[in-house]
Structure formats: C-alpha cells, structure tokens
Design an enzyme around this catalytic site. Structure first.
Site, PDB file in Angstrom:
ATOM      1  N   LYS A  22       0.843  -1.217   0.000  1.00 21.37           N
ATOM      2  CA  LYS A  22       0.000   0.000   0.000  1.00 21.37           C
ATOM      3  C   LYS A  22       0.869   1.255   0.000  1.00 21.37           C
ATOM      4  O   LYS A  22       0.647   2.179  -0.786  1.00 21.37           O
ATOM      5  CB  LYS A  22      -0.897  -0.006   1.243  1.00 21.37           C
ATOM      6  CG  LYS A  22      -1.583   1.327   1.518  1.00 21.37           C
ATOM      7  CD  LYS A  22      -2.479   1.270   2.734  1.00 21.37           C
ATOM      8  CE  LYS A  22      -1.801   1.451   4.065  1.00 21.37           C
ATOM      9  NZ  LYS A  22      -1.428   2.842   4.394  1.00 21.37           N
ATOM     10  N   ASN A  23       1.856   1.277   0.903  1.00 25.19           N
ATOM     11  CA  ASN A  23       2.605   2.524   1.087  1.00 25.19           C
ATOM     12  C   ASN A  23       3.634   2.781  -0.009  1.00 25.19           C
ATOM     13  O   ASN A  23       4.232   3.854  -0.067  1.00 25.19           O
ATOM     14  CB  ASN A  23       3.254   2.544   2.475  1.00 25.19           C
ATOM     15  CG  ASN A  23       2.194   2.666   3.559  1.00 25.19           C
ATOM     16  OD1 ASN A  23       1.038   2.971   3.256  1.00 25.19           O
ATOM     17  ND2 ASN A  23       2.568   2.416   4.801  1.00 25.19           N
ATOM     18  N   CYS A 116      -6.023  12.453  12.555  1.00 22.64           N
ATOM     19  CA  CYS A 116      -6.671  11.189  12.222  1.00 22.64           C
ATOM     20  C   CYS A 116      -6.529  10.266  13.406  1.00 22.64           C
ATOM     21  O   CYS A 116      -5.953  10.635  14.420  1.00 22.64           O
ATOM     22  CB  CYS A 116      -6.107  10.585  10.949  1.00 22.64           C
ATOM     23  SG  CYS A 116      -4.514   9.827  11.162  1.00 22.64           S
ATOM     24  N   ARG A 121      -0.754  14.211  12.475  1.00 23.22           N
ATOM     25  CA  ARG A 121      -0.311  14.223  11.071  1.00 23.22           C
ATOM     26  C   ARG A 121      -0.164  15.641  10.521  1.00 23.22           C
ATOM     27  O   ARG A 121      -0.887  16.055   9.618  1.00 23.22           O
ATOM     28  CB  ARG A 121      -1.229  13.366  10.214  1.00 23.22           C
ATOM     29  CG  ARG A 121      -1.118  11.908  10.587  1.00 23.22           C
ATOM     30  CD  ARG A 121      -1.663  11.016   9.542  1.00 23.22           C
ATOM     31  NE  ARG A 121      -0.677  10.068   9.070  1.00 23.22           N
ATOM     32  CZ  ARG A 121      -0.979   8.976   8.372  1.00 23.22           C
ATOM     33  NH1 ARG A 121      -2.198   8.727   8.045  1.00 23.22           N
ATOM     34  NH2 ARG A 121      -0.054   8.178   7.972  1.00 23.22           N
ATOM     35  N   ASP A 308       3.994   0.619  11.975  1.00 17.22           N
ATOM     36  CA  ASP A 308       2.827  -0.078  11.410  1.00 17.22           C
ATOM     37  C   ASP A 308       2.705  -1.514  11.928  1.00 17.22           C
ATOM     38  O   ASP A 308       1.650  -2.131  11.794  1.00 17.22           O
ATOM     39  CB  ASP A 308       2.898  -0.094   9.872  1.00 17.22           C
ATOM     40  CG  ASP A 308       2.785   1.308   9.296  1.00 17.22           C
ATOM     41  OD1 ASP A 308       2.370   2.222  10.032  1.00 17.22           O
ATOM     42  OD2 ASP A 308       3.128   1.487   8.114  1.00 17.22           O
ATOM     43  N   ARG A 401      -8.759  -1.126   4.080  1.00 14.87           N
ATOM     44  CA  ARG A 401      -7.947  -0.030   3.532  1.00 14.87           C
ATOM     45  C   ARG A 401      -6.572  -0.531   3.110  1.00 14.87           C
ATOM     46  O   ARG A 401      -5.940   0.065   2.233  1.00 14.87           O
ATOM     47  CB  ARG A 401      -7.773   1.070   4.582  1.00 14.87           C
ATOM     48  CG  ARG A 401      -9.051   1.800   4.894  1.00 14.87           C
ATOM     49  CD  ARG A 401      -8.810   2.910   5.862  1.00 14.87           C
ATOM     50  NE  ARG A 401      -7.877   3.874   5.283  1.00 14.87           N
ATOM     51  CZ  ARG A 401      -7.643   5.066   5.773  1.00 14.87           C
ATOM     52  NH1 ARG A 401      -8.271   5.469   6.844  1.00 14.87           N
ATOM     53  NH2 ARG A 401      -6.774   5.865   5.197  1.00 14.87           N
TER      54      ARG A 401
HETATM   55  N1  EPU Z   1       5.110  14.673  10.879  1.00 13.69           N
HETATM   56  C1  EPU Z   1       5.118  15.987  11.283  1.00 13.69           C
HETATM   57  N2  EPU Z   1       5.134  16.953  10.318  1.00 13.69           N
HETATM   58  C2  EPU Z   1       5.132  16.636   8.974  1.00 13.69           C
HETATM   59  C3  EPU Z   1       5.137  15.278   8.597  1.00 13.69           C
HETATM   60  C4  EPU Z   1       5.123  14.313   9.580  1.00 13.69           C
HETATM   61  O1  EPU Z   1       5.098  16.299  12.473  1.00 13.69           O
HETATM   62  O2  EPU Z   1       5.125  17.574   8.153  1.00 13.69           O
HETATM   63  C5  EPU Z   1       5.042  13.632  11.925  1.00 13.69           C
HETATM   64  C6  EPU Z   1       3.714  12.863  11.825  1.00 13.69           C
HETATM   65  O3  EPU Z   1       2.668  13.547  12.476  1.00 13.69           O
HETATM   66  C7  EPU Z   1       4.073  11.549  12.469  1.00 13.69           C
HETATM   67  C8  EPU Z   1       5.541  11.366  12.085  1.00 13.69           C
HETATM   68  O4  EPU Z   1       6.022  12.647  11.708  1.00 13.69           O
HETATM   69  O5  EPU Z   1       3.939  11.653  13.863  1.00 13.69           O
HETATM   70  C9  EPU Z   1       5.766  10.366  10.950  1.00 13.69           C
HETATM   71  O6  EPU Z   1       5.135  10.843   9.790  1.00 13.69           O
HETATM   72  P1  EPU Z   1       5.610  10.422   8.316  1.00 13.69           P
HETATM   73  O7  EPU Z   1       5.502  11.652   7.463  1.00 13.69           O
HETATM   74  O8  EPU Z   1       6.901   9.709   8.377  1.00 13.69           O
HETATM   75  O9  EPU Z   1       4.482   9.381   7.915  1.00 13.69           O
HETATM   76  P2  EPU Z   1       3.430   9.463   6.737  1.00 13.69           P
HETATM   77  O10 EPU Z   1       4.111   9.738   5.462  1.00 13.69           O
HETATM   78  O11 EPU Z   1       2.285  10.298   7.146  1.00 13.69           O
HETATM   79  C10 EPU Z   1       3.725   6.921   6.165  1.00 13.69           C
HETATM   80  C11 EPU Z   1       2.819   5.735   5.999  1.00 13.69           C
HETATM   81  C12 EPU Z   1       2.270   5.317   7.352  1.00 13.69           C
HETATM   82  C13 EPU Z   1       3.471   4.961   8.233  1.00 13.69           C
HETATM   83  C14 EPU Z   1       4.425   6.155   8.335  1.00 13.69           C
HETATM   84  C15 EPU Z   1       5.681   5.865   9.136  1.00 13.69           C
HETATM   85  C16 EPU Z   1       1.929   6.013   3.791  1.00 13.69           C
HETATM   86  C17 EPU Z   1       0.779   6.258   2.933  1.00 13.69           C
HETATM   87  N3  EPU Z   1       1.727   6.079   5.102  1.00 13.69           N
HETATM   88  O12 EPU Z   1       2.926   7.948   6.734  1.00 13.69           O
HETATM   89  O13 EPU Z   1       1.495   4.146   7.120  1.00 13.69           O
HETATM   90  O14 EPU Z   1       3.014   4.625   9.516  1.00 13.69           O
HETATM   91  O15 EPU Z   1       4.820   6.560   7.007  1.00 13.69           O
HETATM   92  O16 EPU Z   1       6.342   4.775   8.616  1.00 13.69           O
HETATM   93  O17 EPU Z   1       3.016   5.733   3.306  1.00 13.69           O
HETATM   94  C18 EPU Z   1      -0.152   2.561   7.655  1.00 13.69           C
HETATM   95  O18 EPU Z   1       0.156   1.973   6.611  1.00 13.69           O
HETATM   96  O19 EPU Z   1      -0.925   2.054   8.512  1.00 13.69           O
HETATM   97  C19 EPU Z   1       0.389   3.894   7.889  1.00 13.69           C
HETATM   98  C20 EPU Z   1      -0.132   4.726   8.774  1.00 13.69           C
END
Ligand code: EPU
Length: 427
Positions: A22-23, A116, A121, A308, A401
């Site tokens: 998915k990711n 969320c 996020r 995850d 999802r």
């Molecule tokens: N964060 C900030 N500011 C930002 C961006 C992120 O504070 O501008 C914080 C977030 O709030 C969070 C942390 O940094 O607390 C990690 O966020 P990250 O940006 O690394 O994660 P993401 O891109 O939102 C992806 C995956 C998630 C997975 C995380 C960490 C996708 C679509 N989603 O999320 O997947 O947990 O990386 O590995 O790639 C899941 O599959 O269940 C899932 C939530």
C-alpha cells in the site's frame, strides 16, 4: 458496517502470496500524475485506499482502471489541481498528490488534512520543504495553496525522516530544468526505494534512495512506462504475527530476499524460526513451549521497528510474551488498541500516551471489539486467533484499507476468519 468473525485457531498451515505494498503503491500512483501519458502499475494491491486514490485522481482528470492487480493510469489530460476537504480527509496520504501536482501543473490547492485516528499528522515538514525548494506557500484558513517551480539547485535537510515529506520532495523535484535537488536526512523506507525505482523507470534521474541523502537531477519530462510495486512488508509481518500467535508452519510467498530484519528479529524473540528461499519465507512457530521472556518494542524510522507493526505485535504479546514494554515513538495515538485487547482479557497498562506495559495472560476470550484504524484492526484479527470462542470485529472496513481479502488469505492458512455477511452473529 462490515464485521469480521475470528475463531480460535490451533495452528496455521499452508501458504499465502503477499500483496503489493500500500505505502509504495500510493506514492507511485501520485507520481504517475507527472507523466503526460500512460503508466501501468503492476502488483498494485486492490484495497480501498488505492480505490480512494483512484477516485481522487480521476477527479483531477486522469483515467484509471484496476484489474487483476494491474493499475493503468492515463494522465494525458490532468485538468484539476485541487485536493478537496473530502478527499484529504478520506485518505491522509492524499497529501503526496501535492508534490505531483506542483511538478505537473506548478500549482496546487490542498485542504488541511487535519488529525486522524493515529495522530495529528502535521504538514509543517512538507511545507517548509516546499518553501526551500522555491515554491510559494500560502497557508490560508481552509486550504494551503502553493505554486511556482524549482529555479535553482537546492540542498534541503529534513528535520525528521518523514516518509511523506521525503516522497513529496522527490516527486516535486523530478521535473525541472536540469536543477539538482539534494534531500538530506531523507526517509530510508523500502517504499521510498520502490518509488524512486518506479520514477527512474519513468525516466527520472534519482540517486541515493535507501540512504539518507537522495539526489534528484531534474529532467524535462517523464515517459509512459510499466512499473512494479514490491510486496507489502507489513502485510507479510501480519501473517508472520498470525503464525506467532496461533503456532504452525506457513509459507509466505512473493516476499523480497532482503525482508525487513527488524520485523524478523522481533519474531525470533518469540521463538519463531524462518527459512529463506528465493521469493518465499517458511515460518515455523511452536507456541507450546510456554510464554517467551520479556519483549521490548520501540518503534523507529527504518531500519528500526516499524510503527505499522506495533499494534500487531502487541496483540501477539498479550498471550505469547511473559512481560513486555512497547514505546510508540512515531505516532502519538497508536496505543489506543489497548482498550480493545483488554476487553478480550489482555493485561496491558497504558503508562502514558506513548508507553504500554504488557503482562502476558493464559487466556484471551472472544468478545465484540472494534477496529480503530487499519493496523489495530489487523491486530484484533491476530488476537482473535488466540481467543476462546469467537471475536467479532466491528468497523472491519478499516482493515480493507490496506489488506486484500484478509478473510480468504487467513482461511488459506487454515485460520477461521470470515465476514459476518448475514449480520446475525451476536455475542
Ligand atoms: N510529521 C510531522 N510533520 C510533517 C510530517 C510528519 O510532524 O510535516 C510527523 C507525523 O505527524 C508523524 C511522524 O512525523 O507523527 C511520521 O510521519 P511520516 O511523514 O513519516 O508518515 P506518513 O508519510 O504520514 C507513512 C505511511 C504510514 C506509516 C508512516 C511511518 C503512507 C501512505 N503512510 O505515513 O502508514 O506509519 O509513514 O512509517 O506511506 C499505515 O500503513 O498504517 C500507515 C499509517
């Protein structure tokens, strides 16, 4: 509301092929917007997050079709550059479309994704990065508007290895007038490597994926191409967890040889053993030799233990660990499943928002519980395999999802998991 019924299962046997990630698929779909033509994405998981993403990009003017895990996207005619409130709240990761639309149209307007179930996020790292790349960013009351193009070489250092910000940085920098963008402290997740490989297949010039310095040399345009989504390490980890919970010998197919060692090593602590073949892992789990000693989980960015997998391994620990400590360092709301597992008889104490203590119990009992998000839902399936009687999981849509046919895949492993189609089963 969809409901899953999980019955106690004494040992899993058989094999299952792991779906595409998915990711990895979601950012690759976003990246396809950069191509003025067709992208064929193979091994694309048929899950509701992908279907939602397809709906969003269809609204932007793309044509998409997904059959037999092959997703065809025609982005020849992108007409929109607005991510609405509805789209942004449906899938939080729609934020990665911002980079794609900036790269494609030089302009984007995106509604605030808001919080969320798993955490706030925020977007601050994304926005600061876009500013440093030279885009004009206007944080309005209801939406963020950005526009511009990359006019100079830029070296950015992310304050945190955010997966989404790294992806947005890469996708928005791929097309430029030969500009060099260097992203330091980049996320190193395998999904980033998959995205960069797909973009390079489309004609991009990216180096360093999988390290914390990624360099992108801008190219004039991307070309129509066929790209491949790697298998989903978290889904594979979920089936390993199922075997760790219920015992048995299973084979997971379609996995990479260099499978995430943080996941494998943690399961080894429960006594699970692995045998590796070309694209398969045999999982051998004898649960009869009592509970395993103390297990400590501390989630971290790759190559650390993935957030995850946290709620999923917590489910295994309820019965298969003696004692355990879980520290969730990535998302602030990801320990909420404690309440559901305790309903089943687990003994987990929340010390604070980020820390939980687990005391292993002899018996879990099936009851009605609720999936709170994708991974907590999968965790309840794993817990249900160890619980007396049956476990009714409400709001199972969350699981859809990210998991293709979790019911039939589990049944192929001789687990007893089915949808409550008639809606007549009650506790
Ligand atoms: N964060 C900030 N500011 C930002 C961006 C992120 O504070 O501008 C914080 C977030 O709030 C969070 C942390 O940094 O607390 C990690 O966020 P990250 O940006 O690394 O994660 P993401 O891109 O939102 C992806 C995956 C998630 C997975 C995380 C960490 C996708 C679509 N989603 O999320 O997947 O947990 O990386 O590995 O790639 C899941 O599959 O269940 C899932 C939530």
């Amino acid at each position: 509301m969809s409901r899953l019924i999980v019955r106690k299962s004494e040992g899993l046997f058989g094999e299952t092929a792991i779906q595409g990630s998915k990711n990895a698929a979601l950012p690759i779909i976003a990246a396809a917007l950069l191509v003025e033509g067709q992208t064929v994405i193979r091994n694309c998981p048929d899950i509701s997050d992908v279907r939602d993403m397809m709906r969003i990009i269809t609204g932007l003017g793309c044509m998409c079709e997904l059959h037999d895990n092959i997703l065809m996207i025609d982005s020849g005619n992108v007409t929109g550059n607005t991510i609405t409130d509805k789209a942004a709240s449906k899938i939080r990761s729609s934020v990665i479309l911002a980079g794609a639309l900036l790269g494609r149209c030089g302009e984007v307007s995106i509604a605030y994704p808001g919080g969320c179930n798993i955490g706030e996020r925020k977007l601050d790292i994304h926005l600061e990065m876009f500013r440093k790349l030279g885009y004009y960013v206007d944080e309005g009351e209801d939406c963020i508007s950005m526009r511009g193009k990359i006019n100079t070489d830029v070296n950015i250092r992310l304050p945190f290895k955010s997966v989404g910000a790294t992806e947005n940085g890469i996708i928005s920098s791929v097309i430029s007038d030969d500009r060099l963008v260097i992203i330091d402290n980049a996320a190193r997740e395998p999904e980033i490597v998959n995205l960069c490989r797909a973009l390079n297949d489309m004609g991009a010039c990216i180096h360093g994926a999988g390290t914390d310095r990624i360099t992108i040399r801008g190219v004039k345009e991307l070309r129509s191409s066929k790209v491949l989504v790697d298998s989903d390490r978290i889904v594979a980890g979920t089936y390993i967890a199922a075997a760790a919970a219920a015992g048995g010998n299973i084979t997971i197919k379609n996995v990479k040889r260099d499978f995430d060692s943080a996941i494998l090593n943690k399961f080894r602590e429960f006594g699970v053993r692995f045998r590796f073949y070309q694209n398969e892992i045999a999982v051998i789990s004898h649960v009869k030799d009592s509970r395993k000693a103390d297990i400590t989980i501390s989630t971290a960015v790759y190559p650390g233990f993935p957030t995850d997998m946290q709620s999923i391994i917590m489910a295994v620990m309820t019965k298969r660990a003696d004692t355990g400590v879980i520290v969730e360092n990535i998302f602030e709301n990801r320990l909420k499943n404690v309440e559901m597992l305790n309903r089943m008889g687990a003994q987990i104490t929340l010390v604070d928002e980020r820390t939980a203590y687990v005391s292993g119990v002899e018996v879990l009992r099936g009851t009605t519980v609720r999936a709170l998000d994708l991974r907590s839902g999968a965790a309840l399936v794993v817990a249900g395999l160890m619980a007396e009687g049956y476990t009714m999981i409400e709001d199972a849509e969350y699981i859809e999802r990210g998991y293709e046919h979790i019911d039939t895949n589990m049944r192929n492993l001789s687990a007893k998991v089915e949808y409550d189609v008639a809606g007549t089963t009650e506790h």
